[in-house]
Design an enzyme around this catalytic site. Sequence first.
Site, mmCIF file in Angstrom:
data_model
loop_
_atom_site.group_PDB
_atom_site.id
_atom_site.type_symbol
_atom_site.label_atom_id
_atom_site.label_comp_id
_atom_site.label_asym_id
_atom_site.label_seq_id
_atom_site.Cartn_x
_atom_site.Cartn_y
_atom_site.Cartn_z
ATOM 1 N N TYR A 116 116.325 28.028 43.720
ATOM 2 C CA TYR A 116 117.175 29.155 43.443
ATOM 3 C C TYR A 116 117.661 29.826 44.719
ATOM 4 C CZ TYR A 116 118.375 33.921 42.742
ATOM 5 O OH TYR A 116 119.004 35.112 42.817
ATOM 6 N N ARG A 161 114.138 36.446 35.045
ATOM 7 C CA ARG A 161 112.924 36.383 34.237
ATOM 8 C C ARG A 161 112.678 37.711 33.556
ATOM 9 N NH1 ARG A 161 108.805 32.865 38.111
ATOM 10 N NH2 ARG A 161 110.470 31.481 38.853
ATOM 11 N N ASP A 178 107.699 21.413 47.341
ATOM 12 C CA ASP A 178 107.609 22.846 47.582
ATOM 13 C C ASP A 178 106.182 23.362 47.745
ATOM 14 O OD1 ASP A 178 106.694 22.503 45.090
ATOM 15 O OD2 ASP A 178 107.954 23.999 44.143
ATOM 16 N N GLU A 179 105.280 22.499 48.033
ATOM 17 C CA GLU A 179 103.891 22.930 48.202
ATOM 18 C C GLU A 179 103.305 22.361 49.481
ATOM 19 O OE1 GLU A 179 101.563 23.322 44.043
ATOM 20 O OE2 GLU A 179 102.091 21.333 44.709
#
Length: 724
Positions: free
Chosen positions: A25, A62, A122-123
Amino acid sequence: MEEFLSSYCPMIAICGLVSMPSLLYFIVEQRKQPDLRGLPTAVVQYNAWKGGALIAVSYEARKCGVKRSMRGAESKQVCPQIQLVQVPVARGKADLSTYRNAGSEVVSILSRKGRCERASIDEVYLDLTDAAETMLAEAPPEILEVIDEEVLKSHVLGLNSEDGSDAKESVRKWLCRNDADRRDKLLACGAFIIAELRLQVLKETEFTCSAGIAHNKILAKLASGMNKPAQQTVVPFSSVKGLLGSLPIKKMKQLGGKLGDSLQSDLGVNTVGDLLQFSEEKLQERYGVNTGTWLWNIARGISGDEVEGRLLPKSHGSGKTFPGPQALKTIASVQRWLHELCEELSERLQLDLDQNKRIAHTLVLHATAYKVSDSDSHKKFPSKSCPLRYGTAKIQEDALSLFQAALREYLGSYTAKIQGSQNNHWGITSLSVSASKIVPIPSGTASITKYFHGHPSCSSTKQSQNNLVEEGTPVPPSGNESYSEVNVTKPQIEFPGEETMIKYAETSSDQLEDKIDLLNDQNPCCSSKNQARDEFTQETVPVSTSGSEHCSGMNQNQPMKNYSGEEPYVKLSMPSLNRQEQKRKAVKDKGTCSILRFFKNQDPSCAPQKLEHVENIEDVKAPPLSPGIQSRSNNCLDHNRSELPKERPSEDAGNSNVCGSFQIEQRRGGAWSYNIDEIDPSVIDELPPEIQQEVRAWIRPHKRHNTVKRGSSIAHYFLPTKNT
DNA sequence: ACGGGTGAGACT
DNA sequence: TAGTCTCAC
């Protein structure tokens, strides 16, 4: 509690995590539409069915009730003002390269402070043991006059914000406690370091990230998700039991799927704490030795999973689904899509080669398919693999061959006329090609190998064996190049299944040179492909690709511009040992570490980090070959248990891990490519740069090889049988 | 016949 | 081993 404290073997590893939805995002937000910042936004997949699938939802969105499982259209209903941005598309499919690159950017920063493992796009896990110990020794929290705000904003689990007093104040007290357990002090240091790194990431990339700081990866991972976004959470040693006691079992990593379901429905385990009532034997009985032991440990917050020190992916893949009516029903359409996928894959392989000097050795094709009116219509479409030849056209060619072999196998007796136009018997609902067995080009290694000829190596894992074998003797599983020719040019020749596959051949240096030639082959894109296509053409292809119909000019794969100097390959072709010899050595010399010892001129443990307490561990002291594969487990529990299967470790080795996790949310521009040589954690730094990498590759697995993700490998090696 | 594209790892 | 399966983001 006793059990926890005594059996909980703290190491210090700090684990970082970057969460993909946010990553996606914010990248989009920042790079393409900065003005979206602060607005409810979601990233949607190009597919326009019902407005596309949301793959990332901003926090603002959200709050509006937008969920990831929604389609674009639904999200509009819930949150009319939502801004939808599309994931980049290339070759008719989603292109995630932007995101991969962004992840790399963060990795490059995180890796400054410790060993890094890129767990996913992404980790990132980070082992900050050394950094934390250094800090504790040189500048412990209690002597700091000013403490950064970011650190004070940490969440410390189990910290009772004493009578509602200032949270930051109690955090400060906890961080600076003089009488704290050493392990907690280390964690506190970890919190400082992580906070600093997070700030650094923010400064340099404009991503924010969340982090978890704990003594092992699984706890850090858990913690990292507890306070988002852009916050960090510490799991003090004494809070572990409380944390896990009430934690829903499915929240634990690896237990979110079927295993977790089974624990709930079969054993009535609803929280991790519920697991405590089961003996290890009982768990093993139900779930097998490895999983049983793993569960038993997890229940106590124990995990031997070590931060791996790997910044680059082990495989590359490119795939696409063709759900429902989009299913591919002609060879021609399959071929066309394979071309797209292979083109992307080839591009990425080339990048990897250029940037990281790595070569992939295996090409794998996966597909899913359906077929109608067949007795075994539920049979799965088989995966197929073959030696990977560089060059877009070759990859395309080979992938098609693999597909055809698989299809024949899938269709079985039906095999008849696959050709022709539309068939009513089968459809392909997903296609993917991937490249695996990626190993560094053995530049420099050969000389090292020679140098240490006769010295045992540090190999202990499958991986390291590969490395050794591959590096020492460059024997890619290069099959006969004729393989795919055969298949492509005579696709209908009858192959009894596996025979279509090339057996890995003993590779001599000649073959190696062949391989090099292949790599350098200009490879007129369409040559053999046209043949293949001709056979199937004339079909209507009901899919719209990105229009790279003709393979002529475009992606010619900038043929090896970097290979003017055949430098790496020259070395490739001077194997110092033949393959078998290499293999034998690799296997036989498990557990020794002469190389590191050589360099370090000390520390027979071979562990690249400080090992002040590790002497306790017998394996380490017994280099030659221990029954277990690893010579130094990251988990002292394992070690103790290996000797005293029933005993809790009497003492932790004082080797503590601090793990943290990160979650990225924003970024600024700037392209990036990383250089593994520059991202260099610990000890080996003193080595000449050109050999650091190789040495590390040799050492790392030696330090620990966690073959079994969810199981103690120790159990595997020491328990004679597997009771099911 | 949808979360899609990717990746890792264990099992056999 | 190669191929399958699970899990996760």
